[in-house]
Design a protein around this motif. Structure first.
Motif, mmCIF file in Angstrom:
data_model
loop_
_atom_site.group_PDB
_atom_site.id
_atom_site.type_symbol
_atom_site.label_atom_id
_atom_site.label_comp_id
_atom_site.label_asym_id
_atom_site.label_seq_id
_atom_site.Cartn_x
_atom_site.Cartn_y
_atom_site.Cartn_z
ATOM 1 N N LEU A 91 46.495 13.457 2.157
ATOM 2 C CA LEU A 91 47.671 13.764 1.337
ATOM 3 C C LEU A 91 48.553 14.861 1.943
ATOM 4 N N PRO A 92 47.996 15.989 2.432
ATOM 5 C CA PRO A 92 48.863 16.951 3.133
ATOM 6 C C PRO A 92 49.515 16.349 4.374
ATOM 7 N N LEU A 93 48.800 15.480 5.076
ATOM 8 C CA LEU A 93 49.397 14.797 6.227
ATOM 9 C C LEU A 93 50.613 13.988 5.792
ATOM 10 N N GLY A 94 50.466 13.235 4.693
ATOM 11 C CA GLY A 94 51.586 12.430 4.205
ATOM 12 C C GLY A 94 52.767 13.271 3.776
ATOM 13 N N TRP A 103 54.562 17.748 -4.247
ATOM 14 C CA TRP A 103 54.119 17.699 -5.640
ATOM 15 C C TRP A 103 53.300 16.454 -5.918
ATOM 16 N N LYS A 104 53.712 15.321 -5.341
ATOM 17 C CA LYS A 104 52.926 14.092 -5.527
ATOM 18 C C LYS A 104 51.580 14.205 -4.823
ATOM 19 N N ALA A 105 51.572 14.857 -3.673
ATOM 20 C CA ALA A 105 50.316 15.065 -2.958
ATOM 21 C C ALA A 105 49.359 15.918 -3.797
ATOM 22 N N LEU A 106 49.891 16.983 -4.401
ATOM 23 C CA LEU A 106 49.063 17.857 -5.232
ATOM 24 C C LEU A 106 48.536 17.109 -6.455
#
Length: 280
Positions: A91-94, A103-106
């Motif tokens: 998710l941080p990579l994306g 925010w979506k990753a979090l």
């Protein structure tokens, strides 16, 4: 083997997929619960198989523990489910690649983390009901294993968490580069062996470890101990997987706009779909 830019694309696709799956919350919950269960299976297998080595103070104990626990991440990847420690890299990579927002990753990361926890606690309740950890070498190993986690200082927990997910996320990253199922299984095995035998902290594995004590008793553990481990070891896992693997390799590969599958086919083959490369 995929190039580094192609591998970033695979994991960026996977980040998008995780965010999209949140549109069907129940499916997301069940998928992540399954991952929590599979990691718990690895815990119980480790305590059962390595317990006799631990109680007899055999030097091979750590190698046996690491070797058998590798089954957990292997099943997660090959069966397909949502695991927090892998998501901490993907998710941080994306977000860093700008295919999803931070925010979506979090949001997706919090969802998979707590869904893993639900699965781990349900699995732990079942294990308590089976009685397989009530006595014997498996019980003794679990009890000493849990006590060791409670005794760690927050600084130790954090850096053990960092190093754990350097290896676990490293396994997910490397598996994404490989097209051979055998190759994926081999790299997962060695990375997991390294983290378990070294004594590092995997926050999802710790969910089952603590849950067995909190539900079934038999250990001097509190909810405060559990919360501290989840917070500190989890933060370490996020730094190890997100920064040291996901963002670091994305930076090395370059921040060029993501190519399409057709653009990435230097040898004329279609770029593999992310779900074909890894599922965690």
């Amino acid at each position: 083997m995929l190039t580094l830019p192609q591998t970033v694309d695979v994991h960026a696709h996977a980040a998008e997929h995780k965010v999209e799956l949140l549109r069907t919350p129940l499916r997301f919950l069940v998928s992540a619960m399954l991952a929590g269960m599979w990691i718990g299976v690895g815990d119980v297998l480790m305590w059962s198989a390595a317990g006799p080595f631990v109680v007899s103070d055999d030097p091979a104990a750590k190698l046996v523990a690491g070797a058998v626990f590798a089954a957990a991440l292997t099943i997660v990847v090959f069966a397909g489910s949502e695991l927090a420690t892998s998501a901490m890299m993907i998710l941080p990579l994306g977000a860093f690649r700008r295919v999803i927002t931070w925010w979506k990753a979090l949001g997706a990361l919090m969802a998979v983390f707590f869904s893993n926890m639900v699965g781990a606690f349900l699995f732990a309740w079942i294990i308590v009901e089976t009685g397989v950890l009530k006595h014997g070498a498996a019980h003794d190993y679990w009890a000493s294993y849990l006590a060791g986690k409670i005794e760690h200082t927050p600084v130790e927990l954090f850096w053990r968490g960092v190093m754990c997910n350097v290896l676990v996320a490293g396994a997910t990253w490397a598996a994404g580069r490989l097209k051979s199922e055998a190759g994926k299984a081999i790299i997962i095995f060695w990375c997991v062996l390294a983290f378990v035998a070294s004594g590092f902290e995997h926050v999802v594995a710790n969910m089952t470890t603590f849950a067995v004590g909190l539900i079934g008793g038999g250990a001097d553990v509190t909810w405060g101990d559990f919360a501290l481990n989840m917070t500190v070891a989890g933060a370490g896992n996020l730094v190890g997987g997100g920064l040291f693997i996901g963002i670091a390799y994305t930076y090395v590969a370059g921040l060029a706009p993501r190519r399409t599958a057709t653009d990435d086919t230097a040898d004329g083959d279609k770029d593999p779909r992310p779900e074909d490369m890894l599922a965690a």
